[in-house]
Design a protein around this motif. Sequence first.
Motif, PDB file in Angstrom:
ATOM      1  N   ILE A   1       0.820  -1.301  -0.145  1.00 13.16           N
ATOM      2  CA  ILE A   1      -0.057   0.065   0.169  1.00 13.16           C
ATOM      3  C   ILE A   1       0.858   1.178  -0.014  1.00 13.16           C
ATOM      4  O   ILE A   1       0.721   1.969  -0.651  1.00 13.16           O
ATOM      5  N   ASP A   2       1.870   1.337   0.853  1.00 15.16           N
ATOM      6  CA  ASP A   2       2.945   2.306   0.914  1.00 15.16           C
ATOM      7  C   ASP A   2       3.388   2.548  -0.505  1.00 15.16           C
ATOM      8  O   ASP A   2       3.255   3.857  -0.981  1.00 15.16           O
ATOM      9  N   PHE A   3       3.952   1.557  -1.228  1.00 19.74           N
ATOM     10  CA  PHE A   3       4.243   1.652  -2.451  1.00 19.74           C
ATOM     11  C   PHE A   3       3.534   2.323  -3.441  1.00 19.74           C
ATOM     12  O   PHE A   3       3.593   3.080  -4.302  1.00 19.74           O
ATOM     13  N   MET A   4       2.310   1.916  -3.507  1.00 19.79           N
ATOM     14  CA  MET A   4       1.295   2.215  -4.561  1.00 19.79           C
ATOM     15  C   MET A   4       0.742   3.399  -4.239  1.00 19.79           C
ATOM     16  O   MET A   4       0.504   4.356  -5.185  1.00 19.79           O
ATOM     17  N   VAL A   5       0.840   4.159  -2.853  1.00 24.01           N
ATOM     18  CA  VAL A   5       0.365   5.325  -2.566  1.00 24.01           C
ATOM     19  C   VAL A   5       1.487   6.243  -3.497  1.00 24.01           C
ATOM     20  O   VAL A   5       1.164   7.246  -3.970  1.00 24.01           O
ATOM     21  N   VAL A   6       2.787   6.192  -2.975  1.00 23.25           N
ATOM     22  CA  VAL A   6       3.769   7.032  -3.633  1.00 23.25           C
ATOM     23  C   VAL A   6       3.925   6.845  -5.035  1.00 23.25           C
ATOM     24  O   VAL A   6       3.576   8.103  -5.825  1.00 23.25           O
ATOM     25  N   ALA A   7       3.659   5.604  -5.751  1.00 23.90           N
ATOM     26  CA  ALA A   7       3.507   5.492  -7.131  1.00 23.90           C
ATOM     27  C   ALA A   7       2.427   6.250  -7.557  1.00 23.90           C
ATOM     28  O   ALA A   7       2.567   7.104  -8.846  1.00 23.90           O
ATOM     29  N   SER A   8       1.445   6.316  -7.038  1.00 15.82           N
ATOM     30  CA  SER A   8       0.166   6.742  -7.550  1.00 15.82           C
ATOM     31  C   SER A   8       0.171   8.384  -7.255  1.00 15.82           C
ATOM     32  O   SER A   8      -0.254   9.096  -8.174  1.00 15.82           O
ATOM     33  N   ALA A   9       0.572   8.703  -6.307  1.00 19.53           N
ATOM     34  CA  ALA A   9       0.739  10.260  -6.178  1.00 19.53           C
ATOM     35  C   ALA A   9       1.799  10.804  -6.797  1.00 19.53           C
ATOM     36  O   ALA A   9       1.540  12.084  -7.425  1.00 19.53           O
ATOM     37  N   LEU A  10       2.836  10.172  -7.246  1.00 22.23           N
ATOM     38  CA  LEU A  10       4.044  10.781  -7.984  1.00 22.23           C
ATOM     39  C   LEU A  10       3.859  10.827  -9.500  1.00 22.23           C
ATOM     40  O   LEU A  10       4.483  11.388 -10.353  1.00 22.23           O
ATOM     41  N   LYS A  11       3.138   9.684 -10.110  1.00 27.06           N
ATOM     42  CA  LYS A  11       2.977   9.350 -11.595  1.00 27.06           C
ATOM     43  C   LYS A  11       1.592   9.795 -12.024  1.00 27.06           C
ATOM     44  O   LYS A  11       0.628   9.287 -11.529  1.00 27.06           O
ATOM     45  N   ASP A  12       1.617  10.466 -13.199  1.00 24.45           N
ATOM     46  CA  ASP A  12       0.404  10.547 -13.852  1.00 24.45           C
ATOM     47  C   ASP A  12       0.067   9.580 -15.066  1.00 24.45           C
ATOM     48  O   ASP A  12       1.468   9.186 -15.777  1.00 24.45           O
ATOM     49  N   ASN A  13      -0.696   9.138 -15.335  1.00 22.34           N
ATOM     50  CA  ASN A  13      -0.847   8.198 -16.422  1.00 22.34           C
ATOM     51  C   ASN A  13      -0.703   9.041 -17.979  1.00 22.34           C
ATOM     52  O   ASN A  13      -1.045  10.301 -17.843  1.00 22.34           O
ATOM     53  N   SER A  14      -0.282   8.398 -18.799  1.00 21.91           N
ATOM     54  CA  SER A  14      -0.220   9.306 -19.953  1.00 21.91           C
ATOM     55  C   SER A  14      -1.348   9.392 -20.687  1.00 21.91           C
ATOM     56  O   SER A  14      -2.402   8.711 -20.380  1.00 21.91           O
ATOM     57  N   GLU A  15      -1.390  10.417 -21.671  1.00 23.30           N
ATOM     58  CA  GLU A  15      -2.613  10.851 -22.112  1.00 23.30           C
ATOM     59  C   GLU A  15      -3.384   9.598 -23.232  1.00 23.30           C
ATOM     60  O   GLU A  15      -4.468   9.171 -23.204  1.00 23.30           O
ATOM     61  N   ALA A  16      -2.160   8.773 -23.637  1.00 21.98           N
ATOM     62  CA  ALA A  16      -2.523   7.670 -24.440  1.00 21.98           C
ATOM     63  C   ALA A  16      -3.241   6.709 -23.414  1.00 21.98           C
ATOM     64  O   ALA A  16      -4.310   5.925 -24.136  1.00 21.98           O
ATOM     65  N   GLU A  17      -2.675   6.504 -22.563  1.00 21.45           N
ATOM     66  CA  GLU A  17      -3.295   5.399 -21.554  1.00 21.45           C
ATOM     67  C   GLU A  17      -4.709   5.654 -21.149  1.00 21.45           C
ATOM     68  O   GLU A  17      -5.547   5.039 -21.211  1.00 21.45           O
ATOM     69  N   LYS A  18      -4.769   7.243 -20.852  1.00 19.34           N
ATOM     70  CA  LYS A  18      -6.318   7.347 -20.316  1.00 19.34           C
ATOM     71  C   LYS A  18      -7.137   7.160 -21.541  1.00 19.34           C
ATOM     72  O   LYS A  18      -8.389   6.782 -21.341  1.00 19.34           O
ATOM     73  N   ALA A  19      -6.942   7.728 -22.760  1.00 22.11           N
ATOM     74  CA  ALA A  19      -7.651   7.670 -23.740  1.00 22.11           C
ATOM     75  C   ALA A  19      -8.103   6.313 -24.066  1.00 22.11           C
ATOM     76  O   ALA A  19      -9.217   5.789 -24.411  1.00 22.11           O
ATOM     77  N   TYR A  20      -7.154   5.326 -24.077  1.00 22.48           N
ATOM     78  CA  TYR A  20      -7.171   3.814 -24.309  1.00 22.48           C
ATOM     79  C   TYR A  20      -8.017   3.268 -23.443  1.00 22.48           C
ATOM     80  O   TYR A  20      -9.259   2.469 -23.687  1.00 22.48           O
ATOM     81  N   ILE A  21      -7.905   3.400 -22.174  1.00 21.12           N
ATOM     82  CA  ILE A  21      -8.673   2.804 -21.009  1.00 21.12           C
ATOM     83  C   ILE A  21     -10.139   3.291 -21.037  1.00 21.12           C
ATOM     84  O   ILE A  21     -11.149   2.666 -20.835  1.00 21.12           O
ATOM     85  N   LYS A  22     -10.210   4.765 -21.290  1.00 18.56           N
ATOM     86  CA  LYS A  22     -11.576   5.308 -21.345  1.00 18.56           C
ATOM     87  C   LYS A  22     -12.522   4.655 -22.419  1.00 18.56           C
ATOM     88  O   LYS A  22     -13.361   4.164 -22.400  1.00 18.56           O
ATOM     89  N   ARG A  23     -11.412   4.565 -23.511  1.00 21.99           N
ATOM     90  CA  ARG A  23     -12.412   3.854 -24.601  1.00 21.99           C
ATOM     91  C   ARG A  23     -12.887   2.619 -24.551  1.00 21.99           C
ATOM     92  O   ARG A  23     -14.030   1.939 -24.851  1.00 21.99           O
TER      93      ARG A  23
END
Length: 131
Positions: A90-112
């Motif tokens: 959980i600690d690792f995931m919180v840090v990774a989630s807080a520090l990294k944004d998904n790419s626009e391509a990832e967001k678009a693909y997953i939304k689609r």
Amino acid sequence: EVVDAVQYGRMQRLFDLWDLDHDGSIDFSELALGMRKFQEAKDMEDTIAETVAAMLTFDENDDQKLDRVEFAVFLAKYAQAAEIDLHELIDFMVVASALKDNSEAEKAYIKRIGAEASEEIKAIEAKLKEM
């Protein structure tokens, strides 16, 4: 360990980080985007497959979303399968989630594919209930 995870403040923070629309649940797209943040080395299709499996396994009320308890169970089982301490995960995931944004391509693909995947999950759940 699940009760401990539900009460664990970092798990609450992780849930809030992944609940992008702040509706109190994590849908398919939110779970996939969250998982991508710490699974960069994995193929996108593997992440999608793991997200589908997680929804089918941990969505107890078949609403194609994970509430806080379902999310805690998911994290506990994920940690167990990976043989990692739950709190460290959980600690690792919180840090990774807080520090990294998904790419626009990832967001678009997953939304689609998100709506389509949710419908497929719903169909699978219906077939499982018929068995």
